[in-house]
Design a protein around this motif. Structure first.
Motif, PDB file in Angstrom:
ATOM      1  N   THR A  82      72.311  11.497  60.236  1.00 55.02           N
ATOM      2  CA  THR A  82      71.512  12.547  60.863  1.00 55.02           C
ATOM      3  C   THR A  82      71.957  12.789  62.301  1.00 55.02           C
ATOM      4  O   THR A  82      72.081  13.936  62.743  1.00 55.02           O
ATOM      5  CB  THR A  82      70.017  12.161  60.829  1.00 55.02           C
ATOM      6  N   LEU A  85      75.033  14.808  62.327  1.00 55.88           N
ATOM      7  CA  LEU A  85      74.724  16.217  62.057  1.00 55.88           C
ATOM      8  C   LEU A  85      74.047  16.877  63.257  1.00 55.88           C
ATOM      9  O   LEU A  85      74.160  18.080  63.471  1.00 55.88           O
ATOM     10  CB  LEU A  85      73.816  16.337  60.829  1.00 55.88           C
ATOM     11  N   PHE A  86      73.340  16.070  64.014  1.00 60.27           N
ATOM     12  CA  PHE A  86      72.624  16.573  65.178  1.00 60.27           C
ATOM     13  C   PHE A  86      73.555  17.301  66.148  1.00 60.27           C
ATOM     14  O   PHE A  86      73.184  18.297  66.766  1.00 60.27           O
ATOM     15  CB  PHE A  86      71.923  15.411  65.890  1.00 60.27           C
ATOM     16  N   VAL A  93      67.901  19.045  62.812  1.00 61.96           N
ATOM     17  CA  VAL A  93      68.253  17.646  62.642  1.00 61.96           C
ATOM     18  C   VAL A  93      67.333  16.742  63.448  1.00 61.96           C
ATOM     19  O   VAL A  93      66.968  15.658  62.994  1.00 61.96           O
ATOM     20  CB  VAL A  93      69.740  17.407  62.998  1.00 61.96           C
ATOM     21  N   SER A  97      65.389  13.704  61.815  1.00 61.10           N
ATOM     22  CA  SER A  97      65.685  12.365  62.312  1.00 61.10           C
ATOM     23  C   SER A  97      64.404  11.629  62.701  1.00 61.10           C
ATOM     24  O   SER A  97      64.253  10.437  62.433  1.00 61.10           O
ATOM     25  CB  SER A  97      66.630  12.436  63.507  1.00 61.10           C
TER      26      SER A  97
END
Length: 148
Positions: A82, A85-86, A93, A97
């Motif tokens: 995550t 991806l953030f 995200v 998260s």
């Protein structure tokens, strides 16, 4: 087969040593989980010596002992993924998260000292049974000895 027995016992001893630690790092949880997977593989090598019923019981016991560790490991992997991806999709995200982090905290809380002791008892029960295997049973089920 005696080597498989020694390997399995060593793996179970390592798992219990990890579970005895006051604080479990994510790496320690991952290591214990890998050791339990390896222990189940070692156990498969002893299946003939144990018999089907005992093998299935020990295999289930070790699988069940690994479940709480798997939840912590999966939570860690999800958070790491995550965060990666953030970097690309911050708003969405971040909310995801936070949700995953709350779930990970809950799973970590489930791994209380008492729960880890219960897991150690499960692992130890399999270890003691494997240690008690008669040498003749191990030798009789060793496919390598049949080649001699």
């Amino acid at each position: 087969m005696r080597q498989a027995q020694r390997t399995l016992i060593a793996q179970l001893n390592e798992v219990n040593a990890i579970l005895r630690r006051r604080d479990l790092s994510d790496d320690a949880v991952h290591q214990a989980r890998k050791l339990l997977k390896g222990a189940r593989a070692s156990l498969r090598l002893l299946r003939d010596a144990l018999g089907d019923t005992a093998y299935r019981r020990y295999n289930r016991t070790l699988r069940d002992a690994a479940r709480p560790l798997t939840q912590v490991r999966d939570g860690k992997v999800l958070i790491d993924t995550t965060l990666e991806l953030f970097k690309r999709h911050q708003g969405v995200v971040l909310r995801f998260s936070e949700l995953l982090n709350r779930e990970l905290v809950a799973h970590r809380k489930d791994l209380t000292c008492e729960r880890r002791n219960q897991l150690r008892v499960l692992v130890s029960s399999v270890k003691h049974s494997i240690q008690a295997l008669a040498g003749s049973k191990l030798d009789a089920s060793d496919p390598l000895l049949a080649l001699e």
